[in-house]
Design a protein around this motif. Structure first.
Motif, PDB file in Angstrom:
ATOM      1  N   SER A 422     -49.003 -10.775   9.550  1.00  0.00           N
ATOM      2  CA  SER A 422     -50.064 -10.504  10.512  1.00  0.00           C
ATOM      3  C   SER A 422     -51.420 -10.891   9.931  1.00  0.00           C
ATOM      4  N   PHE A 423     -52.425 -10.850  10.765  1.00  0.00           N
ATOM      5  CA  PHE A 423     -53.794 -11.191  10.339  1.00  0.00           C
ATOM      6  C   PHE A 423     -54.749 -10.226  11.025  1.00  0.00           C
ATOM      7  N   LEU A 424     -55.981 -10.149  10.516  1.00  0.00           N
ATOM      8  CA  LEU A 424     -56.996  -9.308  11.159  1.00  0.00           C
ATOM      9  C   LEU A 424     -57.784 -10.172  12.132  1.00  0.00           C
ATOM     10  N   ASP A 425     -57.845  -9.763  13.410  1.00  0.00           N
ATOM     11  CA  ASP A 425     -58.619 -10.537  14.380  1.00  0.00           C
ATOM     12  C   ASP A 425     -60.103 -10.213  14.219  1.00  0.00           C
ATOM     13  N   ASN A 426     -60.967 -10.801  15.059  1.00  0.00           N
ATOM     14  CA  ASN A 426     -62.403 -10.608  14.793  1.00  0.00           C
ATOM     15  C   ASN A 426     -62.923  -9.216  15.148  1.00  0.00           C
ATOM     16  N   ASP A 427     -62.021  -8.355  15.681  1.00  0.00           N
ATOM     17  CA  ASP A 427     -62.385  -6.937  15.830  1.00  0.00           C
ATOM     18  C   ASP A 427     -61.797  -6.092  14.697  1.00  0.00           C
ATOM     19  N   GLY A 428     -61.223  -6.773  13.709  1.00  0.00           N
ATOM     20  CA  GLY A 428     -60.636  -6.050  12.580  1.00  0.00           C
ATOM     21  C   GLY A 428     -59.286  -5.438  12.889  1.00  0.00           C
ATOM     22  N   LYS A 429     -58.661  -5.882  13.992  1.00  0.00           N
ATOM     23  CA  LYS A 429     -57.358  -5.339  14.393  1.00  0.00           C
ATOM     24  C   LYS A 429     -56.233  -6.232  13.862  1.00  0.00           C
ATOM     25  N   SER A 430     -55.167  -5.602  13.389  1.00  0.00           N
ATOM     26  CA  SER A 430     -54.053  -6.376  12.837  1.00  0.00           C
ATOM     27  C   SER A 430     -53.151  -6.888  13.968  1.00  0.00           C
ATOM     28  N   ARG A 431     -52.869  -8.202  13.923  1.00  0.00           N
ATOM     29  CA  ARG A 431     -52.011  -8.791  14.964  1.00  0.00           C
ATOM     30  C   ARG A 431     -51.028  -9.767  14.348  1.00  0.00           C
ATOM     31  N   PRO A 432     -49.826  -9.875  14.950  1.00  0.00           N
ATOM     32  CA  PRO A 432     -48.834 -10.814  14.376  1.00  0.00           C
ATOM     33  C   PRO A 432     -49.236 -12.272  14.633  1.00  0.00           C
ATOM     34  N   ILE A 433     -48.944 -13.116  13.663  1.00  0.00           N
ATOM     35  CA  ILE A 433     -49.207 -14.555  13.802  1.00  0.00           C
ATOM     36  C   ILE A 433     -48.276 -15.127  14.864  1.00  0.00           C
ATOM     37  N   VAL A 434     -48.802 -16.017  15.691  1.00  0.00           N
ATOM     38  CA  VAL A 434     -48.007 -16.633  16.756  1.00  0.00           C
ATOM     39  C   VAL A 434     -47.506 -17.995  16.249  1.00  0.00           C
ATOM     40  N   MET A 435     -46.186 -18.162  16.309  1.00  0.00           N
ATOM     41  CA  MET A 435     -45.568 -19.298  15.635  1.00  0.00           C
ATOM     42  C   MET A 435     -44.939 -20.317  16.581  1.00  0.00           C
ATOM     43  N   GLY A 436     -44.985 -21.569  16.158  1.00  0.00           N
ATOM     44  CA  GLY A 436     -44.256 -22.644  16.837  1.00  0.00           C
ATOM     45  C   GLY A 436     -43.470 -23.419  15.794  1.00  0.00           C
ATOM     46  N   SER A 437     -42.428 -24.123  16.222  1.00  0.00           N
ATOM     47  CA  SER A 437     -41.584 -24.867  15.288  1.00  0.00           C
ATOM     48  C   SER A 437     -41.240 -26.217  15.910  1.00  0.00           C
ATOM     49  N   TYR A 438     -41.303 -27.283  15.080  1.00  0.00           N
ATOM     50  CA  TYR A 438     -41.208 -28.638  15.632  1.00  0.00           C
ATOM     51  C   TYR A 438     -40.361 -29.504  14.708  1.00  0.00           C
ATOM     52  N   GLY A 439     -39.204 -29.941  15.178  1.00  0.00           N
ATOM     53  CA  GLY A 439     -38.307 -30.696  14.306  1.00  0.00           C
ATOM     54  C   GLY A 439     -37.983 -32.092  14.815  1.00  0.00           C
ATOM     55  N   ILE A 440     -37.838 -33.003  13.856  1.00  0.00           N
ATOM     56  CA  ILE A 440     -37.341 -34.356  14.160  1.00  0.00           C
ATOM     57  C   ILE A 440     -36.357 -34.722  13.053  1.00  0.00           C
ATOM     58  N   GLY A 441     -35.129 -35.056  13.410  1.00  0.00           N
ATOM     59  CA  GLY A 441     -34.159 -35.525  12.428  1.00  0.00           C
ATOM     60  C   GLY A 441     -34.366 -37.014  12.199  1.00  0.00           C
ATOM     61  N   LEU A 442     -34.624 -37.385  10.947  1.00  0.00           N
ATOM     62  CA  LEU A 442     -34.941 -38.788  10.657  1.00  0.00           C
ATOM     63  C   LEU A 442     -33.716 -39.696  10.784  1.00  0.00           C
ATOM     64  N   GLY A 443     -32.552 -39.200  10.361  1.00  0.00           N
ATOM     65  CA  GLY A 443     -31.334 -39.981  10.492  1.00  0.00           C
ATOM     66  C   GLY A 443     -30.971 -40.197  11.956  1.00  0.00           C
ATOM     67  N   ARG A 444     -31.195 -39.155  12.775  1.00  0.00           N
ATOM     68  CA  ARG A 444     -30.994 -39.258  14.219  1.00  0.00           C
ATOM     69  C   ARG A 444     -31.869 -40.366  14.805  1.00  0.00           C
ATOM     70  N   LEU A 445     -33.138 -40.398  14.360  1.00  0.00           N
ATOM     71  CA  LEU A 445     -34.057 -41.434  14.838  1.00  0.00           C
ATOM     72  C   LEU A 445     -33.492 -42.803  14.501  1.00  0.00           C
ATOM     73  N   LEU A 446     -33.046 -42.939  13.245  1.00  0.00           N
ATOM     74  CA  LEU A 446     -32.502 -44.217  12.785  1.00  0.00           C
ATOM     75  C   LEU A 446     -31.309 -44.624  13.665  1.00  0.00           C
ATOM     76  N   ALA A 447     -30.401 -43.676  13.889  1.00  0.00           N
ATOM     77  CA  ALA A 447     -29.225 -43.975  14.718  1.00  0.00           C
ATOM     78  C   ALA A 447     -29.643 -44.319  16.147  1.00  0.00           C
ATOM     79  N   ALA A 448     -30.622 -43.579  16.675  1.00  0.00           N
ATOM     80  CA  ALA A 448     -31.069 -43.825  18.053  1.00  0.00           C
ATOM     81  C   ALA A 448     -31.707 -45.208  18.180  1.00  0.00           C
ATOM     82  N   ILE A 449     -32.436 -45.628  17.145  1.00  0.00           N
ATOM     83  CA  ILE A 449     -33.044 -46.967  17.170  1.00  0.00           C
ATOM     84  C   ILE A 449     -31.943 -48.023  17.267  1.00  0.00           C
ATOM     85  N   VAL A 450     -30.850 -47.823  16.510  1.00  0.00           N
ATOM     86  CA  VAL A 450     -29.745 -48.788  16.562  1.00  0.00           C
ATOM     87  C   VAL A 450     -29.050 -48.736  17.925  1.00  0.00           C
ATOM     88  N   GLU A 451     -28.861 -47.517  18.457  1.00  0.00           N
ATOM     89  CA  GLU A 451     -28.235 -47.400  19.778  1.00  0.00           C
ATOM     90  C   GLU A 451     -29.029 -48.191  20.824  1.00  0.00           C
TER      91      GLU A 451
END
Ligand SMILES: [Zn+2]
Length: 571
Positions: A422-451
């Protein structure tokens, strides 16, 4: 690179187990080699392509504000227990025990490690947003590895994690990443389609996949050409037809001898299959589940799993159905006790259904919900199919196959809350961090380019990722002057910084041209006694039929110009 010294030989025929075009061609071109099921080695040519893809991905991540890190492959299992995702990943998570009897996991993804770092390194809203990323080996124990680099157990992935103070920040990071992904696909000449997706074991609410539509793809994509709605079939919705305006009739038992399937019952009683209810039986995390769905529809197991919030879902065996006190083919929710019942919301779109009587050879007519049976949960658990109505515009949906070449997730706070990140917001209140996740498989890309880029002779690499730019192919090396001229040209091209494969083998023109086509290096230069007579070299692009003669004098400058022009034309 001298062809004669290359580690990795070309094969005339693909091994029998190779199914997809990319699998066959990458093996035949000596670019990859299978070490075990779903585990591949990259040989020099394949690795050069992978490194070029990696470079493009890294550039776009840095441009979008990413900061490169390197996280451990070995992760304490406690981190996975803390997030609760050890159960969601189930057997896909490779685990091991060290000499001190500590349980470890081999990272299939790194949200836990990032959340653990974030709780120690993020204190205030001023520390946010952050976008750490890495390009690293991931391990997942896939139940059915197949398709060469398309479904593997060990793979190289770019994974970026966004850490934000609120939902609006997450949305902004998400948009940035989607744009970065679009830039990557454009640079790789991949026509990727962004579609709505299921989050699967990763978790979170919103998620999108980037898909390359191709017949060899493993995923099914539902899309509407009228409004552009597109979703993975696991996630896709559709507008269900039917209404329950009909007047409700009394429940009536009818004899239906020798009718087990929906089609047989419907045919025997002269009703359409949408006038029937189908029973399907599952085991969800060890619990028996009775699923009811209208007879004209199919169960979408991903939707069912999400609604049951279970990790392990499978069809029940015949014995398990009998043990539950049901008569297969005639099973009924009417009068059912002791089993969990989940219904598709299609049971409310219609009336007076035909349903089993849980007695061999008998069905009920005029079964109505909720008058005649109860359910524990009603939800959309139906599979969208080609021809169904678009949920956005009512147009006709169609179905294509696709290869997933990227997946992005709005995770929210479910992991950071469990980790106390968590982090302290600008009112000094503790809040959980909001998360995102972003994946790219490089071998998949390679195979897709050949396809996407091949013909019946071999691969046709787009110039930005080609293992080499030029394939120097001298013929009749034993004839006077050819070897010396070819060697000289090889040295000059390298001095100009041009990446070149030099086919220095004394093989026939047929073998050399076939290998050049198989390897798919964009520009072929052919030197022969005939071209030498006119002090010239024959040039040919892999993706064109025509050849052209260029004077030997100043050839490297001319080749450099040709390559630059081609790069500009592609970008
Ligand atoms: Zn539509």
């Amino acid at each position: 690179m001298r062809f004669s010294k290359m580690f990795g030989k070309t094969l005339r025929q693909a091994p029998a187990e190779a199914e997809s075009a990319s699998h066959q061609l990458l093996l035949r071109a000596g670019m990859i080699a299978q070490t075990a099921a779903g585990i591949y080695s990259y040989l020099p040519l394949g690795w050069r392509v992978l490194r070029k893809i990696e470079h493009i991905v890294r550039e776009e991540m840095d441009k979008a504000g990413g900061q490169e890190v390197m996280l451990p492959v070995l992760q304490p299992l406690e981190l996975w227990q803390q997030s609760g995702r050890d159960a969601a990943f189930g057997k896909s998570l490779f685990t091991l025990t060290d000499r001190k009897e500590h349980m470890l996991a081999l990272g299939p993804t790194h949200e836990e490690v990032i959340a653990d770092l974030a709780r120690r390194h993020v204190q205030s809203y001023r520390d946010l947003p952050l976008m750490p990323y890495q390009i690293q080996t991931k391990l997942r124990d896939e139940p059915r590895p197949r398709g060469g680099l398309l479904r593997v157990r060990e793979f190289i992935m770019k994974d970026l994690y966004s850490l934000d103070a609120d939902e609006a920040g997450l949305h902004e990071s998400y948009q940035k990443m989607c744009q970065a992904y679009k830039n990557i696909y454009a640079r790789l000449s991949l026509p990727a389609l962004m579609i709505e997706a299921d989050s699967g074991a990763i978790g979170g609410k919103d998620s999108h996949e980037f898909m390359i539509l191709t017949e060899d793809g493993e995923d099914e994509v539902i899309h509407c050409s009228k409004c552009g709605y597109a979703a993975n079939a696991e996630k896709a919705q559709f507008t269900k037809t039917g209404s329950n305006a009909e007047s409700v009739l009394p429940l009536e038992e009818v004899a239906t001898p020798a009718t087990k399937t929906i089609e047989e019952v419907a045919g025997f009683l002269g009703v359409p299959s949408r006038q029937t209810l189908k029973a399907v039986f599952y085991y969800a995390d060890g619990e028996f589940v009775f699923v009811v769905i209208r007879g004209d529809l199919e169960v979408n197991e991903t939707k069912l799993r999400n609604n049951l919030k279970c990790s392990d879902l499978r069809l029940a065996t015949e014995d398990e159905v009998t043990e539950a006190g049901l008569v297969a083919g005639f099973a009924s929710p009417v009068g059912l006790t002791g089993a969990k019942v989940v219904a598709d919301d299609s049971i409310t779109l219609g009336a007076n259904f035909v349903v089993g009587a849980n007695k061999p050879g008998f069905h009920f007519r005029n079964a109505n919900f909720p008058r005649d049976f109860q359910v524990d949960l009603t939800a959309d658990i139906a599979l969208a199919r080609a021809g169904d109505a678009c949920p956005k515009c009512g147009g006709r949906l169609s179905l294509s196959r696709g290869i997933e070449v990227g997946h992005v997730f709005k995770l929210g706070t479910f992991i950071t809350e469990r980790f106390g990140a968590s982090f302290l917001d600008n009112d000094g209140k503790s809040r959980p961090i909001v998360m995102g996740s972003y994946g790219i498989g490089l071998g998949r890309l390679l195979a897709a380019i050949v396809e996407q880029n091949h013909d019946d002779k071999g691969i046709i690499w787009p110039l930005p990722v080609a293992p080499y730019q030029v394939h120097l192919c001298p013929l009749s090396l034993d004839k006077p002057g050819v070897a010396a001229a070819a060697d000289n040209l090889y040295q000059e091209l390298q001095r100009e910084g041009i990446e070149v494969v030099f086919d220095d083998r004394e093989d026939s023109p047929g073998i050399k041209f076939n290998d050049a086509d198989l390897l798919g290096i964009p520009l072929r230069l052919t030197l022969s006694p005939r071209t030498l007579q006119s002090q010239s070299v024959e040039t040919k692009w892999r993706n064109e039929k025509e050849t052209q003669l260029l004077p030997l004098e100043n050839l490297t400058v001319q080749v450099g110009k040709l390559l630059n022009k081609a790069v500009k034309a592609q970008s």
